[in-house]
Design a protein around this motif. Sequence first.
Motif, PDB file in Angstrom:
ATOM      1  N   VAL A   1      68.973  64.200 -80.615  1.00 19.68           N
ATOM      2  CA  VAL A   1      68.826  64.660 -81.849  1.00 19.68           C
ATOM      3  C   VAL A   1      69.633  64.586 -82.776  1.00 19.68           C
ATOM      4  O   VAL A   1      69.499  63.719 -83.569  1.00 19.68           O
ATOM      5  CB  VAL A   1      67.613  66.257 -81.351  1.00 19.68           C
ATOM      6  CG1 VAL A   1      67.909  66.916 -82.927  1.00 19.68           C
ATOM      7  CG2 VAL A   1      67.103  66.334 -80.844  1.00 19.68           C
TER       8      VAL A   1
ATOM      9  N   LEU B   1      69.440  62.177 -86.290  1.00 20.10           N
ATOM     10  CA  LEU B   1      69.116  62.479 -87.208  1.00 20.10           C
ATOM     11  C   LEU B   1      70.496  62.161 -88.685  1.00 20.10           C
ATOM     12  O   LEU B   1      70.537  61.893 -89.441  1.00 20.10           O
ATOM     13  CB  LEU B   1      69.852  63.914 -87.474  1.00 20.10           C
ATOM     14  CG  LEU B   1      68.478  65.213 -86.812  1.00 20.10           C
ATOM     15  CD1 LEU B   1      68.215  66.685 -86.728  1.00 20.10           C
ATOM     16  CD2 LEU B   1      67.451  65.175 -87.690  1.00 20.10           C
TER      17      LEU B   1
ATOM     18  N   GLY C   1      70.595  59.773 -91.900  1.00 19.07           N
ATOM     19  CA  GLY C   1      71.202  60.613 -93.109  1.00 19.07           C
ATOM     20  C   GLY C   1      71.656  59.942 -93.023  1.00 19.07           C
ATOM     21  O   GLY C   1      71.742  59.423 -94.680  1.00 19.07           O
TER      22      GLY C   1
ATOM     23  N   THR D   1      71.613  73.416 -84.495  1.00 20.47           N
ATOM     24  CA  THR D   1      71.490  72.009 -84.748  1.00 20.47           C
ATOM     25  C   THR D   1      72.083  71.382 -86.223  1.00 20.47           C
ATOM     26  O   THR D   1      72.396  70.787 -86.321  1.00 20.47           O
ATOM     27  CB  THR D   1      70.500  71.372 -84.502  1.00 20.47           C
ATOM     28  OG1 THR D   1      69.479  72.000 -83.389  1.00 20.47           O
ATOM     29  CG2 THR D   1      70.481  69.983 -84.708  1.00 20.47           C
TER      30      THR D   1
ATOM     31  N   VAL E   1      75.280  68.190 -87.988  1.00 13.38           N
ATOM     32  CA  VAL E   1      74.066  67.590 -88.894  1.00 13.38           C
ATOM     33  C   VAL E   1      74.256  67.004 -90.420  1.00 13.38           C
ATOM     34  O   VAL E   1      75.145  65.544 -90.095  1.00 13.38           O
ATOM     35  CB  VAL E   1      72.863  67.558 -88.209  1.00 13.38           C
ATOM     36  CG1 VAL E   1      72.423  66.345 -89.460  1.00 13.38           C
ATOM     37  CG2 VAL E   1      71.712  67.521 -86.915  1.00 13.38           C
TER      38      VAL E   1
ATOM     39  N   LEU F   1      75.919  63.787 -92.679  1.00 11.84           N
ATOM     40  CA  LEU F   1      75.282  63.178 -92.996  1.00 11.84           C
ATOM     41  C   LEU F   1      75.161  62.169 -94.348  1.00 11.84           C
ATOM     42  O   LEU F   1      74.054  60.546 -94.267  1.00 11.84           O
ATOM     43  CB  LEU F   1      74.541  63.862 -93.369  1.00 11.84           C
ATOM     44  CG  LEU F   1      73.059  64.872 -93.067  1.00 11.84           C
ATOM     45  CD1 LEU F   1      72.218  65.414 -93.781  1.00 11.84           C
ATOM     46  CD2 LEU F   1      72.731  64.125 -91.958  1.00 11.84           C
TER      47      LEU F   1
END
Length: 199
Positions: free
Chosen positions: A102, A106, A110, A165, A169, A173
Amino acid sequence: MSRTAAPAPAKPPAATSRTRALKKRQRRPLTAGRVLTYAALSVGAVVVLFPVYFGFVGSFMGPADINAYPASLWPFNGFRVENFAGALNSIPLGRQYVNSVVMAGLITVGQLVTSLLAAYALVFLKVRGRAFWFALFLCSMMVPSEAIIIPNYLTMSSLGLINTTPALVLPFLAHGFGIFLLRQAFLSFPVELPLEGEH
Protein backbone atom coordinates in the motif's frame (compact mmCIF):
# COMPACT_ATOMS: atom_id res chain seq x y z
CA MET A 1 25.25 -22.03 -80.14
CA SER A 2 24.18 -20.87 -76.66
CA ARG A 3 26.50 -20.65 -73.76
CA THR A 4 25.39 -21.54 -70.27
CA ALA A 5 26.92 -19.92 -67.23
CA ALA A 6 28.89 -22.20 -64.99
CA PRO A 7 27.24 -22.84 -61.65
CA ALA A 8 28.66 -20.88 -58.74
CA PRO A 9 30.56 -22.93 -56.21
CA ALA A 10 28.43 -23.90 -53.26
CA LYS A 11 29.22 -22.08 -50.07
CA PRO A 12 29.50 -24.09 -46.92
CA PRO A 13 26.51 -23.60 -44.66
CA ALA A 14 26.86 -21.38 -41.64
CA ALA A 15 26.03 -24.25 -39.35
CA THR A 16 29.10 -26.18 -40.49
CA SER A 17 31.45 -23.27 -39.80
CA ARG A 18 29.92 -22.81 -36.39
CA THR A 19 30.34 -26.49 -35.62
CA ARG A 20 34.01 -26.34 -36.58
CA ALA A 21 34.54 -23.28 -34.41
CA LEU A 22 32.94 -25.05 -31.47
CA LYS A 23 35.14 -28.07 -31.98
CA LYS A 24 38.25 -25.87 -32.03
CA ARG A 25 37.18 -24.29 -28.76
CA GLN A 26 36.58 -27.70 -27.20
CA ARG A 27 40.05 -28.87 -28.18
CA ARG A 28 41.77 -26.16 -26.16
CA PRO A 29 44.07 -27.76 -23.61
CA LEU A 30 43.34 -27.41 -19.92
CA THR A 31 46.05 -25.04 -18.77
CA ALA A 32 47.05 -24.11 -15.24
CA GLY A 33 45.53 -20.67 -15.68
CA ARG A 34 42.14 -22.11 -16.56
CA VAL A 35 42.30 -24.48 -13.60
CA LEU A 36 43.05 -21.59 -11.24
CA THR A 37 40.22 -19.56 -12.79
CA TYR A 38 37.71 -22.37 -12.28
CA ALA A 39 38.96 -22.91 -8.74
CA ALA A 40 38.58 -19.21 -7.89
CA LEU A 41 35.08 -19.14 -9.40
CA SER A 42 34.12 -22.22 -7.42
CA VAL A 43 35.34 -20.69 -4.17
CA GLY A 44 33.47 -17.48 -4.96
CA ALA A 45 30.27 -19.44 -5.67
CA VAL A 46 30.56 -21.24 -2.33
CA VAL A 47 31.10 -17.95 -0.48
CA VAL A 48 28.05 -16.40 -2.15
CA LEU A 49 25.73 -19.40 -1.82
CA PHE A 50 26.68 -20.53 1.70
CA PRO A 51 24.66 -17.81 3.53
CA VAL A 52 21.61 -18.75 1.43
CA TYR A 53 22.07 -22.42 2.31
CA PHE A 54 22.65 -21.73 6.00
CA GLY A 55 19.64 -19.44 6.20
CA PHE A 56 17.39 -22.03 4.54
CA VAL A 57 18.65 -24.95 6.62
CA GLY A 58 18.69 -22.86 9.81
CA SER A 59 14.98 -22.16 9.42
CA PHE A 60 14.33 -25.86 10.11
CA MET A 61 16.69 -26.14 13.10
CA GLY A 62 15.66 -26.43 16.72
CA PRO A 63 17.27 -24.66 19.68
CA ALA A 64 19.82 -27.45 20.17
CA ASP A 65 21.14 -27.18 16.61
CA ILE A 66 21.07 -23.38 16.51
CA ASN A 67 22.95 -22.98 19.81
CA ALA A 68 25.48 -25.72 19.03
CA TYR A 69 29.18 -24.84 19.06
CA PRO A 70 30.73 -25.16 16.57
CA ALA A 71 27.77 -24.20 14.44
CA SER A 72 25.70 -27.05 13.08
CA LEU A 73 25.37 -27.11 9.31
CA TRP A 74 22.45 -29.56 9.30
CA PRO A 75 19.40 -30.07 11.56
CA PHE A 76 20.69 -33.32 13.10
CA ASN A 77 17.94 -33.25 15.75
CA GLY A 78 15.21 -33.26 13.14
CA PHE A 79 13.48 -30.80 10.86
CA ARG A 80 11.15 -28.44 12.69
CA VAL A 81 8.55 -27.28 10.16
CA GLU A 82 6.59 -25.64 12.98
CA ASN A 83 9.23 -22.90 13.05
CA PHE A 84 7.40 -21.19 10.18
CA ALA A 85 4.07 -21.30 12.02
CA GLY A 86 5.73 -19.85 15.11
CA ALA A 87 7.24 -17.00 13.09
CA LEU A 88 3.88 -16.15 11.52
CA ASN A 89 2.18 -16.20 14.93
CA SER A 90 4.79 -14.02 16.65
CA ILE A 91 5.21 -11.46 13.83
CA PRO A 92 2.33 -10.19 11.65
CA LEU A 93 4.25 -10.72 8.41
CA GLY A 94 1.11 -10.72 6.27
CA ARG A 95 0.03 -7.34 7.58
CA GLN A 96 3.54 -5.96 7.11
CA TYR A 97 3.63 -7.07 3.48
CA VAL A 98 0.23 -5.47 2.84
CA ASN A 99 1.42 -2.23 4.43
CA SER A 100 4.53 -2.24 2.24
CA VAL A 101 2.49 -2.75 -0.94
CA VAL A 102 0.00 0.00 0.00
CA MET A 103 2.80 2.42 0.89
CA ALA A 104 4.73 1.73 -2.30
CA GLY A 105 1.62 2.15 -4.45
CA LEU A 106 0.50 5.42 -2.84
CA ILE A 107 3.99 6.93 -2.90
CA THR A 108 4.48 5.95 -6.55
CA VAL A 109 1.18 7.49 -7.63
CA GLY A 110 1.79 10.62 -5.51
CA GLN A 111 5.29 11.21 -6.85
CA LEU A 112 4.12 10.61 -10.41
CA VAL A 113 1.40 13.24 -10.10
CA THR A 114 3.48 15.88 -8.33
CA SER A 115 6.55 15.33 -10.50
CA LEU A 116 4.49 15.39 -13.69
CA LEU A 117 2.79 18.68 -12.83
CA ALA A 118 5.99 20.38 -11.65
CA ALA A 119 8.04 19.21 -14.64
CA TYR A 120 5.33 20.32 -17.07
CA ALA A 121 5.23 23.77 -15.49
CA LEU A 122 9.02 24.11 -15.59
CA VAL A 123 9.18 23.28 -19.31
CA PHE A 124 5.99 24.44 -21.03
CA LEU A 125 4.55 27.20 -18.84
CA LYS A 126 5.89 30.72 -18.56
CA VAL A 127 6.80 30.54 -14.88
CA ARG A 128 8.89 33.40 -13.53
CA GLY A 129 12.18 32.15 -12.10
CA ARG A 130 12.01 28.68 -13.61
CA ALA A 131 15.77 28.20 -13.29
CA PHE A 132 15.62 29.16 -9.60
CA TRP A 133 12.82 26.72 -8.82
CA PHE A 134 14.54 23.93 -10.72
CA ALA A 135 17.78 24.58 -8.82
CA LEU A 136 15.81 24.50 -5.57
CA PHE A 137 14.39 21.10 -6.48
CA LEU A 138 17.90 19.85 -7.23
CA CYS A 139 19.14 21.14 -3.89
CA SER A 140 16.44 19.13 -2.13
CA MET A 141 18.05 15.99 -3.55
CA MET A 142 21.30 16.85 -1.76
CA VAL A 143 19.71 16.78 1.70
CA PRO A 144 20.35 13.37 3.31
CA SER A 145 17.27 11.49 4.41
CA GLU A 146 18.70 11.08 7.92
CA ALA A 147 18.56 14.85 8.38
CA ILE A 148 14.79 15.03 7.93
CA ILE A 149 13.70 12.00 9.99
CA ILE A 150 13.13 13.97 13.20
CA PRO A 151 11.44 16.98 11.48
CA ASN A 152 9.10 14.60 9.65
CA TYR A 153 8.30 12.77 12.89
CA LEU A 154 7.55 16.02 14.70
CA THR A 155 5.34 17.20 11.85
CA MET A 156 3.35 13.96 11.72
CA SER A 157 3.07 13.97 15.53
CA SER A 158 1.68 17.50 15.53
CA LEU A 159 -0.92 16.40 12.97
CA GLY A 160 -1.90 13.39 15.08
CA LEU A 161 -0.89 10.87 12.40
CA ILE A 162 1.54 8.70 14.38
CA ASN A 163 1.10 4.94 13.76
CA THR A 164 -0.98 5.56 10.64
CA THR A 165 -0.43 4.94 6.95
CA PRO A 166 -0.62 8.67 5.99
CA ALA A 167 2.36 9.35 8.28
CA LEU A 168 4.44 6.97 6.15
CA VAL A 169 3.17 8.32 2.82
CA LEU A 170 2.80 12.09 3.10
CA PRO A 171 6.52 12.96 3.56
CA PHE A 172 7.38 11.14 0.32
CA LEU A 173 4.65 12.31 -2.06
CA ALA A 174 7.06 14.72 -3.78
CA HIS A 175 10.73 14.30 -4.63
CA GLY A 176 13.22 16.30 -6.64
CA PHE A 177 14.50 13.30 -8.58
CA GLY A 178 11.14 12.64 -10.24
CA ILE A 179 10.84 16.30 -11.21
CA PHE A 180 14.36 16.30 -12.65
CA LEU A 181 13.76 13.08 -14.61
CA LEU A 182 10.46 14.17 -16.15
CA ARG A 183 11.77 17.67 -16.90
CA GLN A 184 14.64 16.21 -18.90
CA ALA A 185 12.16 14.03 -20.79
CA PHE A 186 9.86 16.97 -21.51
CA LEU A 187 12.77 19.01 -22.88
CA SER A 188 13.01 16.55 -25.78
CA PHE A 189 9.43 17.39 -26.83
CA PRO A 190 8.84 20.20 -29.32
CA VAL A 191 7.67 23.41 -27.70
CA GLU A 192 4.80 23.66 -30.19
CA LEU A 193 3.27 20.37 -28.99
CA PRO A 194 1.17 21.77 -26.12
CA LEU A 195 0.13 24.71 -28.30
CA GLU A 196 -1.24 22.35 -30.94
CA GLY A 197 -3.43 20.71 -28.32
CA GLU A 198 -5.09 24.02 -27.52
CA HIS A 199 -6.34 24.53 -31.08
